[in-house]
Design a protein around this motif. Structure first.
Motif, PDB file in Angstrom:
ATOM      1  N   GLN A  43       0.622  -1.482   0.570  1.00  0.00           N
ATOM      2  CA  GLN A  43      -0.415  -0.129  -0.539  1.00  0.00           C
ATOM      3  C   GLN A  43       0.938   1.472  -0.069  1.00  0.00           C
ATOM      4  OE1 GLN A  43      -3.144   0.558  -0.189  1.00  0.00           O
ATOM      5  NE2 GLN A  43      -2.667   2.390  -1.102  1.00  0.00           N
ATOM      6  N   LYS A  44       0.800   2.171  -1.000  1.00  0.00           N
ATOM      7  CA  LYS A  44       1.239   3.452  -1.048  1.00  0.00           C
ATOM      8  C   LYS A  44       0.737   4.803  -0.343  1.00  0.00           C
ATOM      9  CE  LYS A  44       2.400   6.944  -4.225  1.00  0.00           C
ATOM     10  NZ  LYS A  44       2.820   7.187  -6.285  1.00  0.00           N
ATOM     11  N   TYR A  45       2.102   5.585   0.864  1.00  0.00           N
ATOM     12  CA  TYR A  45       1.510   5.994   1.331  1.00  0.00           C
ATOM     13  C   TYR A  45       2.058   7.528   0.480  1.00  0.00           C
ATOM     14  CZ  TYR A  45      -0.271   3.313   4.527  1.00  0.00           C
ATOM     15  OH  TYR A  45      -1.776   2.143   5.331  1.00  0.00           O
ATOM     16  N   HIS A  77       5.981   2.316   1.904  1.00  0.00           N
ATOM     17  CA  HIS A  77       4.709   1.112   1.122  1.00  0.00           C
ATOM     18  C   HIS A  77       5.195   0.632   2.383  1.00  0.00           C
ATOM     19  CE1 HIS A  77       6.137   3.158  -2.986  1.00  0.00           C
ATOM     20  NE2 HIS A  77       5.113   2.100  -3.750  1.00  0.00           N
ATOM     21  N   MET A  78       2.989   0.048   2.830  1.00  0.00           N
ATOM     22  CA  MET A  78       3.559  -0.545   3.618  1.00  0.00           C
ATOM     23  C   MET A  78       2.594  -1.784   3.159  1.00  0.00           C
ATOM     24  SD  MET A  78       4.012   1.649   6.131  1.00  0.00           S
ATOM     25  CE  MET A  78       3.322   0.448   7.981  1.00  0.00           C
ATOM     26  N   ASP A 173      -6.256   5.861   8.170  1.00  0.00           N
ATOM     27  CA  ASP A 173      -5.702   5.917   6.545  1.00  0.00           C
ATOM     28  C   ASP A 173      -4.355   6.772   6.424  1.00  0.00           C
ATOM     29  OD1 ASP A 173      -6.902   8.572   6.764  1.00  0.00           O
ATOM     30  OD2 ASP A 173      -7.068   8.678   4.500  1.00  0.00           O
ATOM     31  N   MET A 174      -4.295   6.486   7.815  1.00  0.00           N
ATOM     32  CA  MET A 174      -2.782   7.551   8.573  1.00  0.00           C
ATOM     33  C   MET A 174      -1.698   5.936   8.679  1.00  0.00           C
ATOM     34  SD  MET A 174      -3.387  10.724   7.401  1.00  0.00           S
ATOM     35  CE  MET A 174      -2.460  11.304   7.689  1.00  0.00           C
ATOM     36  N   VAL A 175      -0.712   6.884   8.738  1.00  0.00           N
ATOM     37  CA  VAL A 175       0.256   6.682   9.157  1.00  0.00           C
ATOM     38  C   VAL A 175       1.590   7.371   9.709  1.00  0.00           C
ATOM     39  CG1 VAL A 175       2.863   4.712   8.970  1.00  0.00           C
ATOM     40  CG2 VAL A 175       0.455   4.587   7.735  1.00  0.00           C
ATOM     41  N   LYS A 221      -2.994   7.137   2.870  1.00  0.00           N
ATOM     42  CA  LYS A 221      -3.429   5.740   2.039  1.00  0.00           C
ATOM     43  C   LYS A 221      -3.723   6.614   1.317  1.00  0.00           C
ATOM     44  CE  LYS A 221      -4.475   2.610   3.798  1.00  0.00           C
ATOM     45  NZ  LYS A 221      -5.782   1.890   3.609  1.00  0.00           N
ATOM     46  N   ASN A 222      -2.690   6.184  -0.333  1.00  0.00           N
ATOM     47  CA  ASN A 222      -2.825   6.807  -1.474  1.00  0.00           C
ATOM     48  C   ASN A 222      -4.195   6.563  -2.200  1.00  0.00           C
ATOM     49  OD1 ASN A 222      -2.248   8.249  -3.715  1.00  0.00           O
ATOM     50  ND2 ASN A 222      -1.096   6.920  -5.115  1.00  0.00           N
TER      51      ASN A 222
END
Length: 222
Positions: A43-45, A77-78, A173-175, A221-222
């Protein structure tokens, strides 16, 4: 009895002072490594630059100065809650000092950004090197739910790999990636101004080789 109480109080005070003055640990530093590569399953951020910052602190015999540097842009990326890859660009022109005001503040910021070429070396020379970078090379589990985050730090076009503890948390949707405070030896990136390990006869006008950093990055999160 009174003397014993005073002795106990003195010991406690000294213990508090030692803990309060405890210095941040130096990041493990080694040669640059291959950057981690993202895969389609990750998953792209995108980094929220307005909510991401690097705090810095410098030391010299007469005291300390502290401030911040902005993240210019970045992506990471996660996968299953784990940080797998990422690249963050750092705007070196954004260096600010937060413990001074007025003319002294402006003078120090100009000094940090300038080349200051001469027998005492130079600092960041942002006219020539306006951007620094950090690229993730890997992570390892650490205690208390943290990770040991490794990546290539590029300053003045010199790249070294550093490893430091960080906390990675998710919220919707945040890291958030929040490092512990850690230090780097600036001379490993040829930031040599005022270093007594590089220049002789500086007396008490040297600046410590260690720069303390604390990284806080927030991504959506994109």
């Amino acid at each position: 009895m009174k003397k014993q109480v005073l002795n106990i109080f003195t010991v406690v005070t000294l213990c508090i002072a030692v803990v309060g003055c405890k210095k941040a640990k130096e990041a493990d530093t080694s040669e640059a490594e291959a950057a981690a590569v993202s895969e389609s399953s990750m998953q792209k951020y995108n980094v929220k630059v307005s909510e991401s910052v690097i705090a810095w602190k410098g030391f010299k015999p007469t005291g300390t100065h502290s401030g911040s540097i902005n993240i210019d842009n970045g992506v990471f990326h996660m996968e299953n809650g784990d940080l797998k890859s990422g690249t963050f660009l750092i705007d070196m022109n954004s260096i600010v000092c937060e413990d001074l005001n007025g003319e002294m503040k402006a003078k120090l910021e100009a000094h940090l950004k300038g080349s200051a070429e001469g027998e005492e070396g130079e600092f960041f020379n942002v006219a020539k090197f306006p951007t620094a970078a950090f690229e993730v090379t890997g992570t390892q589990p650490d205690k208390d739910g943290r990770v040991l985050l490794s990546g290539n730090l590029t300053l003045k076009d010199i790249k070294n790999n550093i490893t430091f503890p960080a906390q990675i948390t998710t919220e919707g949707d945040m890291v958030m990636i929040d490092s512990d405070a850690f230090t780097i030896d600036r001379t490993k990136w040829e930031i040599n101004y005022g270093s007594k390990s590089v220049f002789d006869n500086l007396g008490d006008k040297f600046i410590n080789d260690e720069i303390e950093l604390k990284i806080a990055i927030k991504g959506r999160k994109n």
